[in-house]
Scaffold this motif. Structure first.
Motif, short mmCIF file in Angstrom:
data_model
loop_
_atom_site.label_atom_id
_atom_site.label_comp_id
_atom_site.label_asym_id
_atom_site.label_seq_id
_atom_site.Cartn_x
_atom_site.Cartn_y
_atom_site.Cartn_z
N GLY A 51 -6.47 -11.01 -6.00
CA GLY A 51 -6.64 -9.59 -6.30
C GLY A 51 -6.15 -9.27 -7.70
N GLU A 52 -5.87 -8.01 -7.96
CA GLU A 52 -5.44 -7.60 -9.29
C GLU A 52 -3.93 -7.65 -9.44
N GLN A 53 -3.24 -6.79 -8.73
CA GLN A 53 -1.79 -6.70 -8.78
C GLN A 53 -1.36 -6.01 -7.49
N PRO A 54 -0.07 -6.14 -7.11
CA PRO A 54 0.35 -5.43 -5.91
C PRO A 54 0.18 -3.93 -6.08
N GLY A 55 -0.08 -3.25 -4.99
CA GLY A 55 -0.10 -1.78 -4.99
C GLY A 55 1.26 -1.27 -4.54
N GLU A 58 2.49 -2.92 -1.29
CA GLU A 58 2.82 -4.33 -1.52
C GLU A 58 4.14 -4.45 -2.28
N PRO A 64 1.32 -9.46 -0.41
CA PRO A 64 0.05 -9.00 -0.97
C PRO A 64 -0.88 -8.41 0.10
N PHE A 65 -1.67 -7.46 -0.30
CA PHE A 65 -2.74 -6.89 0.53
C PHE A 65 -2.28 -6.41 1.90
N ALA A 69 -6.14 -1.32 0.60
CA ALA A 69 -7.10 -2.32 0.14
C ALA A 69 -7.06 -3.56 1.04
N ASN A 91 -2.40 -12.39 -6.21
CA ASN A 91 -2.85 -11.46 -7.24
C ASN A 91 -2.74 -12.10 -8.63
N HIS A 180 -13.42 -5.48 -6.32
CA HIS A 180 -12.12 -5.28 -5.69
C HIS A 180 -12.29 -4.37 -4.46
#
Ligand code: URA
Ligand code: SF4
Length: 209
Positions: A51-55, A58, A64-65, A69, A91, A180
């Motif tokens: 993925g891109e980066q933690p939200g 996260e 992660p994830f 998302a 990520n 994404h």
């Protein structure tokens, strides 16, 4: 430019990498985030998703994830018959980048810069070295371009099987890029976006069954 390479342990074992990433100061993102979020999943996973980066979720939970998302990704994997337990997820960037419009207000995701993506790339390459996937799946442009360079356009190449550059991996590995999952959640026509996303994931599923 500084990057994560000074903070990588000699070992490529995932538990050693996961411990070491918490000490990383390869870019400025460690300063405001709660913790680094390393990849999760079996070392022998046949599929590795990036993925891109933690939200926000996260960043708090350290995995992660696990937020919105991630829930969409879980559903898409289920619908495509891909077992999430057999997937390693990670990520491109390990610390959450965000802005806080006002003090005390909700943290808003901010895209990582090219410099931050490149700074964090040694961790991602180390994960590719510590696992042995048949297929690497890039979720969105940040992930795809971290490994394949900014010339790679997800909009043109999504759902296509490409080979990872030989110099980056210890054995030949395929890759498939798609959008994404957050972009599916934001799409004006969510059903169409979801259908296109799962069509790409079915390409991935067919490569490993
Ligand atoms: N979005 C990502 O790219 N990664 C996560 O782990 C969560 C949301
Ligand atoms: Fe290190 Fe990556 Fe975190 Fe930057 S985002 S401090 S390079 S782990």
């Amino acid at each position: 430019m500084t990057d994560a390479s000074d903070y990588l342990p000699g070992s490529r074992r995932l538990p050693d990498l996961r411990t070491a990433v918490q000490q990383c100061r390869g870019c400025d993102l460690y300063q405001d985030a709660t913790q680094a979020v390393f990849g999760e999943g079996p070392q022998d996973a046949k599929l590795l998703f990036v993925g891109e980066q933690p939200g926000d979720a996260e960043d708090r939970e350290g995995e992660p994830f696990v937020g919105p998302a991630g829930r969409l990704l879980d559903r898409a994997l289920r619908d495509c018959g891909i077992d999430r337990e057999q997937v390693y997820v990670t990520n491109a960037v390990k610390h959450f980048r965000f802005t806080r419009p006002e003090r005390g207000k909700q943290r808003l995701h901010k895209k990582p810069s090219r410099g931050q993506i490149l700074a964090c790339r040694p961790w991602l390459l180390a994960e590719l070295g510590g696992t042995d996937p048949d297929v690497v799946v890039f979720l969105g442009a940040t992930a795809a371009q971290s490994v394949l360079g900014t010339g790679f356009k997800v909009t043109e190449r999504r759902g296509q099987v490409v080979d990872l550059p030989e110099e980056l991996v210890h054995r030949p590995m395929h890759a498939v890029a798609t959008v994404h999952p957050s972009s599916v959640l934001r799409a004006p026509d969510r059903d169409a976006a979801y259908t296109a996303f799962t069509a790409d994931l079915r390409v991935v599923g067919d490569l490993v069954t």
